[in-house]
Design a protein around this motif. Structure first.
Motif: not given
Length: 514
Positions: A21-24, A26-27, A31
């Protein structure tokens, strides 16, 4: 590349809030990385290391048996800071530098903070960086700390702390710029998509600040960088900044004081110098004023400065605010001069010169981080939980012998960030050194140097101790409107305290008049 197998462990991770679950912030990066073919990220890591070699981005290690000069270790995965988080950090740093500058000006003049019983006089006079020769000195515009590198860390819950202030000759900004150059080559498409805030204009901002503190009102004052020479650990940075600013890099042998002015020897004769960005310690700056055996400085330089004919950055004597015992007083210093609560708090610190606190430190050394007051570069640090009984005993004797020279801090669970280890990623502890310029106004470079403890489990991030670095990307906008407020609340500060930090009040003093 697959990052969903990466385990943040029990630490606060800069990239992931949980496995997969990436932090927002780093999303998008995560991806994109996961869309790459297997082996592609490792290939780009290799390409980045070759780019560092080609660019000659190095540092020197003292007392190394494997050679003096090394390529600066670099990890290709960037650290990303949300725009709202950065806005909070920037406010906290502006507050801190503003207050420390007022403190320096006060202790070299009226010493109101001593008379009011906030900071003991003995601590100031016993600080290695205190210079009685600077008493009554008036730097141009009342600015003492022109260039600061403040070390920040996050604890296990993501709360930010100031680890220490570096106000003498902070190093590392050249690697921030070098990292960015290499990352633009390595990930051109990702970089263009995420568009982090730029750092490449730092040299021009540094030059503008140095010209601002020139003692005379010429349009193009002559600026030079004073280096101890090629054997200094930061010589690459000295030469890099000189080249980037288009100014001369000089040693003491290139300079001379004549007729009350500072001159630089050139192939066309002497040329007057208006501002020196000195990268040598006070002790070696002028053998007539400080250490008489110094061969690195310039005899008579301080007299030129005292007479208002030269600008110096940082001002001599700033090292007193670099002392780790004085650091413990910064929350009180901010409250005293600004009437505000500190935004970026210190790590909980014990001062060994206070008998009750020394007793606690001696009884809990195995739990604490012990530091000497004036060492840098990762030297003079004892990590209690990682030390043997024999080493702890040796340090205990040193503390008892000279308690003024030691502080102790709670051992933090430093945040981690994934780094490339072969073809996979593992978590390593990180810190952050933002750089601040104080001239016409206070400028905080967006991001700074993220240092990485490349040794597994190590808490020491200094390059001289086996550390490396990452590029630090500050997003141009916040990924969540409440991010700044969340950071403030995480650090125990109300939003009303984070607003309205006063613009530095540049005093209209006569420039450098004694």
């Amino acid at each position: 590349m697959r990052l969903n197998g990466y385990d943040p462990g029990a630490f606060y991770d800069e990239m992931f809030s949980a496995p997969g679950r990436a932090r927002p912030s780093s999303d998008m990066l995560v991806r994109t990385l996961e869309s790459m073919p297997d082996g592609e990220l490792a290939r780009r890591q290799t390409a980045a290391e070759k780019a560092f070699l080609d660019l000659g981005i190095t540092f020197n290690v003292y007392n190394s048996q494997s050679g003096l000069e090394r390529i600066f270790p670099f990890d290709v995965l960037p650290r990303i800071l949300d725009g709202g988080e950065w806005a909070f950090i920037e406010k906290g740093l502006r507050q801190r530098i503003h207050a420390l500058n007022l403190f320096l000006d006060d202790i070299y003049h009226d010493q109101r903070i001593v008379k009011d019983g906030v900071v003991p006089l003995d601590l100031i006079r016993s600080a290695k960086g205190y210079r009685k020769e600077c008493q009554g000195l008036n730097p141009p515009w009342g600015i003492w700390c022109h260039i600061t590198g403040t070390d920040l860390v996050k604890d296990g819950d993501g709360k930010l702390y100031v680890l220490e202030d570096n106000i003498r000759c902070p190093s590392g900004v050249s690697y921030v710029i070098g990292n960015r150059q290499v990352m633009k080559r390595t990930f051109p498409q990702i970089f263009a998509s995420i568009n982090p805030r730029p750092v490449e204009d730092y040299p021009s901002r540094l030059l503008d600040m140095l010209q601002f503190v020139a003692p005379r009102g010429e349009e193009s004052p002559c600026v030079a960088i004073l280096t101890p020479g090629v054997y200094n650990s930061a010589y690459f940075e000295h030469s890099f900044l000189a080249q980037q600013m288009g100014v001369e890099l000089v040693t003491g042998a290139d300079l001379a004081v004549r007729d009350g002015l500072l001159w630089m020897r050139t192939t066309r004769g002497y040329k007057r110098v208006d501002v020196l960005y000195r990268r040598i310690d006070d002790d070696f700056l002028d053998p007539k004023a400080f250490r008489p055996d110094s061969l690195l400085g310039v005899p008579g330089l301080m007299e030129v400065y005292r007479n208002g004919k030269l600008g110096l950055a940082n001002a001599p004597g700033t090292g007193v605010a670099d002392d780790k015992v004085i650091y413990a007083y910064v929350p009180k210093i901010i409250r005293y001069y600004l009437g505000e609560e500190i935004l970026l708090p210190n790590v909980e610190t014990y001062m060994c010169w206070v008998p009750e606190e020394m007793k606690y430190v001696l009884e809990h050394m195995h739990e604490l981080v012990i530091k000497t007051a004036n060492d840098s570069g990762g030297y003079g640090v004892l990590i209690g939980p990682h030390s043997s009984k024999a080493v702890l005993s040796d340090w205990a004797a040193r503390i008892v012998e000279n308690p003024r020279n030691f502080i102790a801090q709670r051992t933090l669970s430093l945040s981690r960030s994934p780094v490339m280890v072969g073809d996979s990623c593992e978590g390593r502890h990180v810190d952050l050194r933002p750089f601040v310029l104080y001239g016409r106004d206070i400028y905080v470079m967006p991001g700074g140097l993220t240092r990485v403890a490349l040794k597994k489990g190590s808490l020491v991030v200094n390059s001289s101790q086996g550390g490396g670095s990452k590029d630090t990307w500050v997003l141009p906008i916040s990924q969540g409107a409440s991010m700044s407020q969340s950071m403030a609340q995480s650090n125990g500060v109300s939003m009303s305290q984070t607003m309205g930090i006063p613009t530095p009040d540049l005093r209209s003093k006569e420039k450098a008049a004694c």
